[in-house]
Design an enzyme around this catalytic site. Structure first.
Site, PDB file in Angstrom:
ATOM      1  N   LYS A 107      84.283 108.192  76.939  1.00 49.71           N
ATOM      2  CA  LYS A 107      84.765 110.357  76.302  1.00 49.71           C
ATOM      3  C   LYS A 107      86.315 110.505  75.077  1.00 49.71           C
ATOM      4  O   LYS A 107      86.727 109.787  75.205  1.00 49.71           O
ATOM      5  CB  LYS A 107      85.875 110.785  77.854  1.00 49.71           C
ATOM      6  CG  LYS A 107      85.910 112.615  78.084  1.00 49.71           C
ATOM      7  CD  LYS A 107      84.907 112.270  78.263  1.00 49.71           C
ATOM      8  CE  LYS A 107      84.454 113.730  79.148  1.00 49.71           C
ATOM      9  NZ  LYS A 107      83.736 114.346  80.528  1.00 49.71           N
TER      10      LYS A 107
HETATM   11  N1  GLU Z   1      81.024 116.023  78.982  1.00 49.13           N
HETATM   12  C1  GLU Z   1      79.526 116.245  79.825  1.00 49.13           C
HETATM   13  C2  GLU Z   1      80.536 115.619  81.428  1.00 49.13           C
HETATM   14  O1  GLU Z   1      81.431 115.238  81.217  1.00 49.13           O
HETATM   15  C3  GLU Z   1      78.407 115.382  79.587  1.00 49.13           C
HETATM   16  C4  GLU Z   1      78.249 113.648  78.991  1.00 49.13           C
HETATM   17  C5  GLU Z   1      77.188 113.267  78.349  1.00 49.13           C
HETATM   18  O2  GLU Z   1      76.267 114.005  78.473  1.00 49.13           O
HETATM   19  O3  GLU Z   1      77.295 112.562  78.161  1.00 49.13           O
HETATM   20  O4  GLU Z   1      79.470 114.892  82.199  1.00 49.13           O
END
Ligand code: GLU
Length: 476
Positions: A107
């Site tokens: 993240k």
């Molecule tokens: N930000 C989104 C989540 O928390 C999507 C992550 C992604 O598609 O890699 O799941």
């Protein structure tokens, strides 16, 4: 947002992890290996804006590399910090394992309030951030693939993809370096609404499990169920819209930054969103009663509560007063560990974040595969399927022309049957299948281990077992 006496977001995720691990018999040290965040890169960079140099702080945490690339969004918010991205990266590891997308967890975040900047300024900042991450392979089709999260969208992903392509001019797979891109920059149909759609599919699957519904004291179908949604951003808006339009649920409460709206007859999320777009908040919207202290509405009577914004909104200060029998966590970490305990005691059923909002990363996976295969889904098969279907329809038409047989085709059968699946239909079908299968795995675990107590623990157990199996296969 959090009560100071409560542990922070990262500790909350750790507590939930440990709760689940206690039910497993993992080799010594493996639980800790899985739990810890492998690395977090912090970058500080300057960008010349409005005549002076402004310094920004950004992060990319890599929680687990048991599968690569690692995957997870990039968040733009003023309060982003290392603990937050590490908690979110950990959730990505478990989320990906749960919905069987072949990724580790990661993240990123940038401390910025995007609303304070113009588009061209945001582009400058995003490109610079992307440059800093790509330089260290923290954006890379085979190693680390970001996506949108709070405060970012298709627009930022297009800038990131372009920045990566400029730095890697001969990489034929460069488009797979990030997902959630616009269609014209290598995106996939259905990604924008995927997380909200996933919430809808999760609820539909829950409502196909009468025993689970009974635990929440619910019966019947989604039709007419009273829903309160907190946050009408991309996820909350789409979830509320689809539940209303396709499942006849009633959106009786909408909580936003400046207050909340309440209407027992239901509201149209499209109209409310348009109002917010024009007026900056929900205040003044005529289709519902305005409630100044929006957070009070979290405690209102309803059938389904959908927190779809920030973490920690349901915590020790309000958990006792939450009246919804069913909470579905469209946001990441909206319920703290303490609140989780209180709600479990009360018998509230929580469909946990690592499952409930996994629709986003699921469709991101489809996009990544599309980018690597360099072809749109359905392009080879669609007309071939239609030709096959036509053979059958023509034969049926020939038979139904025979009046003696006494049957005829329904007027819309031909049109519907003849339609081969396009990319959007395939994406939806893949997402639906993923959400159904994952729920079934969690629910089975929940029933198999009644002592585990809830869906969250069951979901963690399923995810941790899969991550552990993958470590074991690697010989660790
Ligand atoms: N930000 C989104 C989540 O928390 C999507 C992550 C992604 O598609 O890699 O799941």
């Amino acid at each position: 947002m959090l009560d100071i006496k409560e542990p922070g977001f990262r500790e909350n995720v750790d507590l939930m992890f440990r709760r689940a691990v206690a039910h497993l018999d993992l080799p010594p040290g493996l639980a800790r290996k899985i739990q810890i965040c492998n690395s977090t890169y912090t970058v500080r960079f300057g960008v010349r804006l409005r005549g002076k140099i402004e310094t920004f702080v950004g992060y990319r945490a890599v929680h687990s590399e048991h599968m690569e690339p690692v995957k997870g969004g990039i968040r733009y918010a003023p309060e982003v910090d290392q603990n937050e991205v590490e908690a979110l990266a950990a959730l990505m590891t478990y989320k990906c394992a749960l919905v069987e997308t072949p990724f580790g967890g990661s993240k990123g975040g940038l401390c910025i309030d995007p609303r304070q900047y113009e588009e061209h300024e945001l582009e400058q900042v995003t490109r610079r951030f992307a440059y800093e991450l790509a330089k260290r392979d923290l954006i890379h089709p085979a190693q680390n693939v970001p996506a949108p999260d709070m405060g970012t969208s298709e627009r930022e992903m297009a800038w990131i993809a372009d920045q990566y392509a400029r730095m890697n001019t001969t990489d034929i797979n460069s488009r797979a370096c990030v997902t959630g891109k616009p269609l014209n920059a290598g995106g996939i149909k259905g990604r924008v609404e995927a997380t909200g759609r996933g919430v809808q599919f999760a609820l539909r699957e829950f409502f196909r499990h009468p025993d689970d519904m009974k635990k929440a004291g619910l019966s019947g179908t989604l039709a007419g169920k009273r829903v309160i949604v907190q946050g009408l951003g991309n996820v909350g808006y789409h979830a509320a819209k689809f539940l209303r339009e396709e499942d006849d649920a009633r959106i009786i409460g909408i909580i936003e930054r400046d207050g909340a709206l309440m209407n027992p007859d239901g509201m149209d999320p499209d109209q409310v969103r348009a109002w917010i777009g024009q007026h900056g908040g929900v205040k003044g919207y005529q289709g519902g009663e305005f409630v100044e202290d929006g957070r009070k509405l979290l405690e209102a009577e309803c059938d389904i509560l959908i927190p779809a914004a920030l973490e920690g909104v349901i915590n020790a200060t309000n958990a006792e007063r939450i009246r919804a029998p069913l909470i579905i966590e469209a946001a990441n970490g909206p319920v703290t560990a303490k609140a989780d305990d209180i709600l479990r005691e009360k018998g509230t059923v929580i469909i946990p974040d690592l499952y409930a909002n996994a629709g986003g990363v699921t469709v991101s996976y489809f996009e990544w595969v599309k980018n690597l295969s360099h072809i749109r889904f359905g392009r080879m098969q669609r007309r071939n399927e239609e030709a096959h279907a036509l053979l059958l329809v023509s034969e049926l038409e020939r038979l139904s022309a025979d009046k003696e047989l006494g049957w005829e085709l329904k007027p819309d059968f031909k049109k519907r049957y003849l339609q081969g699946a396009d990319e959007l239909q395939l994406v939806r079908s893949g997402l639906d299948d993923t959400m159904r299968m994952a729920y079934q795995n969690i629910s089975e675990e929940w029933h198999r281990r009644p002592e585990a107590g809830d869906l969250r623990t069951a979901a963690f157990i399923v995810a941790i077992e899969r991550v552990a199996a993958s470590y074991r296969a690697k010989g660790l």
